[in-house]
Enzyme design. Sequence first.
Site, PDB file in Angstrom:
ATOM      1  CG  PHE A 140      34.626  24.501 -13.920  1.00  0.00           C
ATOM      2  CD1 PHE A 140      33.618  24.172 -12.667  1.00  0.00           C
ATOM      3  CD2 PHE A 140      34.404  26.149 -13.494  1.00  0.00           C
ATOM      4  CE1 PHE A 140      33.085  24.807 -11.705  1.00  0.00           C
ATOM      5  CE2 PHE A 140      33.630  26.631 -12.895  1.00  0.00           C
ATOM      6  CZ  PHE A 140      33.016  26.255 -12.333  1.00  0.00           C
ATOM      7  CG  ASP A 225      35.133  27.609 -21.422  1.00  0.00           C
ATOM      8  OD1 ASP A 225      35.174  28.655 -20.818  1.00  0.00           O
ATOM      9  OD2 ASP A 225      34.128  27.356 -19.759  1.00  0.00           O
ATOM     10  CE  LYS A 254      37.386  32.297 -13.880  1.00  0.00           C
ATOM     11  NZ  LYS A 254      36.964  31.264 -13.831  1.00  0.00           N
TER      12      LYS A 254
HETATM   13  C1  LIG Z   1      35.565  30.211 -13.949  1.00  0.00           C
HETATM   14  C2  LIG Z   1      34.993  29.305 -15.180  1.00  0.00           C
HETATM   15  C3  LIG Z   1      34.079  29.553 -15.831  1.00  0.00           C
HETATM   16  C4  LIG Z   1      32.354  29.805 -15.140  1.00  0.00           C
HETATM   17  O1  LIG Z   1      33.197  31.847 -15.466  1.00  0.00           O
HETATM   18  P1  LIG Z   1      32.372  32.175 -14.270  1.00  0.00           P
HETATM   19  O2  LIG Z   1      32.735  33.560 -14.803  1.00  0.00           O
HETATM   20  O3  LIG Z   1      32.699  32.207 -12.773  1.00  0.00           O
HETATM   21  O4  LIG Z   1      30.700  32.566 -14.748  1.00  0.00           O
HETATM   22  C5  LIG Z   1      33.275  28.411 -17.375  1.00  0.00           C
HETATM   23  N1  LIG Z   1      34.941  28.534 -17.670  1.00  0.00           N
HETATM   24  C6  LIG Z   1      35.721  28.489 -17.531  1.00  0.00           C
HETATM   25  C7  LIG Z   1      36.785  26.789 -18.065  1.00  0.00           C
HETATM   26  C8  LIG Z   1      36.236  28.504 -16.231  1.00  0.00           C
HETATM   27  O5  LIG Z   1      37.395  28.360 -15.392  1.00  0.00           O
END
Ligand SMILES: *Cc1c(COP(=O)(O)O)cnc(C)c1O
Length: 411
Positions: A140, A225, A254
Amino acid sequence: MRSQDYMDLEYNYGAHNYKPIPVVIDRAERVWVWDVEGKRYLDMLSSYSALNHGHRHPKIIEALERQLQKVTLTSRAFYNSVLGLFEEKLAKFAGYEKVLPMNTGAEAVESALKIARKWAYYKRNIPMNEGNIIALEGNFHGRTITIISFSTEHQYKDGFGPYTPGFKIAPFGDARALENLIDDRTLAILVEPIQGEGGVRVPPQGYLAELRRIATKHRILLMFDEIQTGLGRTGKMFAWQWEDAKPDVLILGKALGGGIYPVSAVLANNDVMDVLTPGDHGSTFGGNPLAAAVGMAAIDVLVEEKLDERARTLGEYFMNQLKHIKSDYVKEIRGKGLLIGIEIKKEFGTARPFCEKLAQMGILCKETHEQVIRFAPPLVIEKEEIDWALERIERVLTEPVHVQAKIARSI
Ligand SMILES: *Cc1c(COP(=O)(O)O)cnc(C)c1O
């Protein structure tokens, strides 16, 4: 207005792309939130780890308020008196030479993909526009068209094609299978050190270090990520530190915004980041003074309050206590630090009714991937508050399932 009225409003006027737990939050402080009727809940989701510092941390609020009085937006057409300080602080904190400031997680991932591609074409001589990037099954990385193009989740993609080419999918947690996918056009590996949305999936010990070795051997970029796992969540400032597998490109989001404001960033060293030249990439809001002020305060609080250590010790405690609960419904409990997933056996239905029952008892969490209850409380949580939660979690995990189903239907 009552909770139901607010839910109706969202239902009637908002797009239906979410199915929220039926709680209407009206105010919040540290690890607690209150609904419209004044009922109190312990926040154990933390907005998917965006609230590592807890709600409305006083130091971050103060930094925001101070900046509000000076200047909030300049665009990058000009310099501003906060951005450089934020970039320096973040670069030194994370151990990279350069920072690219963005706003949301998906934007930072998109930016990282662009940087990796350009690096490959201009520095690795991979034939122009023919490179591929390897991502993992169950990944994700956000919701843009390019990112969902390499999602393996049917619903994330369904109806949104045509998709962006240039991605390959490796099975989760199998370094050899991933290496076998590498060809002369492969330019990068993009991985979450722990798959959060994918169901709190932790790869086997040594996997990240193995990816580091593979990326170096094939001269491709290792990109982590850490939007969800970074900034203390797993018990280290960055999850890659568990295996000393420092990536070439680190993506943060985040909690970088301290639970207050969207702040994301891509970090890399000069050799990679200098492929971006003026006009290549941009963002109207990225790096704005308010974001920079909030980001700086967020980093300061992480360090001052040693939130990584808190996540490590409290996470260990929480996990051990959870494992002591004798429940017929639980298939597996896994995670690292304060990112913990409880997988419910399929024969007892999905995790959703368990989350709804927990909400009724004053604990906010959310199912992920149907079967998994994810617990990711703010890292400022106290041990006594975890104990408070444990009592209730134990009750929900040991009560007869039919009771839960009935209660879930009634709320
Ligand atoms: C939440 C998340 C995203 C996306 O972030 P947004 O601010 O919602 O676009 C990407 N990668 C990971 C691992 C996430 O947990």
